[in-house]
Scaffold this motif. Structure first.
Motif, PDB file in Angstrom:
ATOM      1  N   GLY A 146      58.105  52.993  59.445  1.00  0.00           N
ATOM      2  CA  GLY A 146      59.117  53.956  59.853  1.00  0.00           C
ATOM      3  C   GLY A 146      58.539  55.334  60.105  1.00  0.00           C
ATOM      4  N   GLN A 200      65.571  53.196  51.893  1.00  0.00           N
ATOM      5  CA  GLN A 200      65.900  52.001  52.674  1.00  0.00           C
ATOM      6  C   GLN A 200      64.733  51.023  52.767  1.00  0.00           C
ATOM      7  OE1 GLN A 200      67.135  53.828  56.363  1.00  0.00           O
ATOM      8  NE2 GLN A 200      69.296  53.744  55.809  1.00  0.00           N
ATOM      9  N   LYS A 246      65.005  57.207  54.371  1.00  0.00           N
ATOM     10  CA  LYS A 246      64.207  56.057  54.804  1.00  0.00           C
ATOM     11  C   LYS A 246      63.372  55.487  53.661  1.00  0.00           C
ATOM     12  CE  LYS A 246      64.198  56.798  59.736  1.00  0.00           C
ATOM     13  NZ  LYS A 246      63.483  56.586  60.993  1.00  0.00           N
TER      14      LYS A 246
END
Length: 244
Positions: A35, A49, A46
């Motif tokens: 990412g 996640q 993020k």
């Protein structure tokens, strides 16, 4: 035997710097870029996640700078390792105070990056792996021009159109007569997921999921302008794959 990978998140408010870092890291095939983020707040979201093993973090960013972001990441349940990547040497003392494993200065140098990767290997891999062990597994695709070998991580999605399967990346597109179902099996270990009878996508390249109509969704991929259709039968399973 499944090969060891180090999951990396790149955080920088300047796109050029992110691209430069991605290019350097792409030469290390046991580093998987999972990412990107352009702000501290986005980096925290993020990290929750995708749970990266390491975050390459810029210092000078608006709103929440890199030092503040590193401090917040230390409070996560599974905090990632931090490598600061910045143009400002003056923040080094503060950076290491928050547990940074290394401090890279822009413009990035290949030899200096090797030192950083070695430190990450020592911390994250059980044993230091050899070049042969982390050589990339290529996807062999038979086309009219011969057999093409593709790194699965560079593929955005595969699409079936009548009797042809299209393999689409950010800067390439190939066609083959092989069935989409065959690729679904071959790419199972590389986080590819069926979203429609005609589409197989790389979950690591998914950017946005938008409700459409009759329970269907539209999916946006990184570096690709057109949206892909997600059949309503696949929506629930897709969301479970993408979300924590």
């Amino acid at each position: 035997m499944k090969k060891q990978m180090i999951k990396a998140l790149i955080v920088d408010d300047e796109r050029f710097s992110r691209e430069e870092l991605k290019h350097l890291l792409s030469t290390y095939h046991h580093i998987q870029i999972v990412g990107e983020a352009d702000s501290g707040n986005s980096a925290l979201v993020k990290s929750l996640q995708i749970k990266p093993d390491v975050v390459f973090l810029d210092v000078e960013m608006p709103n929440m700078n890199g030092i503040e972001t590193a401090k917040a990441m230390k409070e996560l349940k599974a905090p990632p390792l931090i490598v600061f990547a910045t143009a400002y040497p003056s923040f080094a003392v503060d950076a290491f105070a928050y547990g940074a494993i290394d401090y890279l200065l822009k413009p990035f140098e290949e030899e200096r990056m090797k030192e950083t990767i070695s430190r990450l290997e020592e911390r994250l891999l059980p044993t230091k792996i050899t070049e042969e062990e982390y050589a990339p597994n290529k996807l062999a695709v038979e086309s009219e021009d011969g057999i093409i070998y593709i790194d699965p991580s560079t593929i955005l999605f595969l699409a079936r159109d009548e009797r042809v399967t299209k393999i689409v990346g950010r800067d390439f597109s190939y066609e083959t007569k092989a069935a989409l179902k065959d690729f679904e099996v071959r790419l199972k270990e590389y986080q590819f997921f069926r979203i429609h009878k005609s589409y197989l996508v790389n979950l690591n390249q998914v950017k946005k999921l938008t409700p459409w109509f009759n329970g269907a969704y539209q999916l946006e991929m990184n570096d690709f302008r057109e949206s892909l259709s997600v059949s309503r039968n696949y929506v629930k399973a897709l969301r479970e794959k993408l979300e924590i």
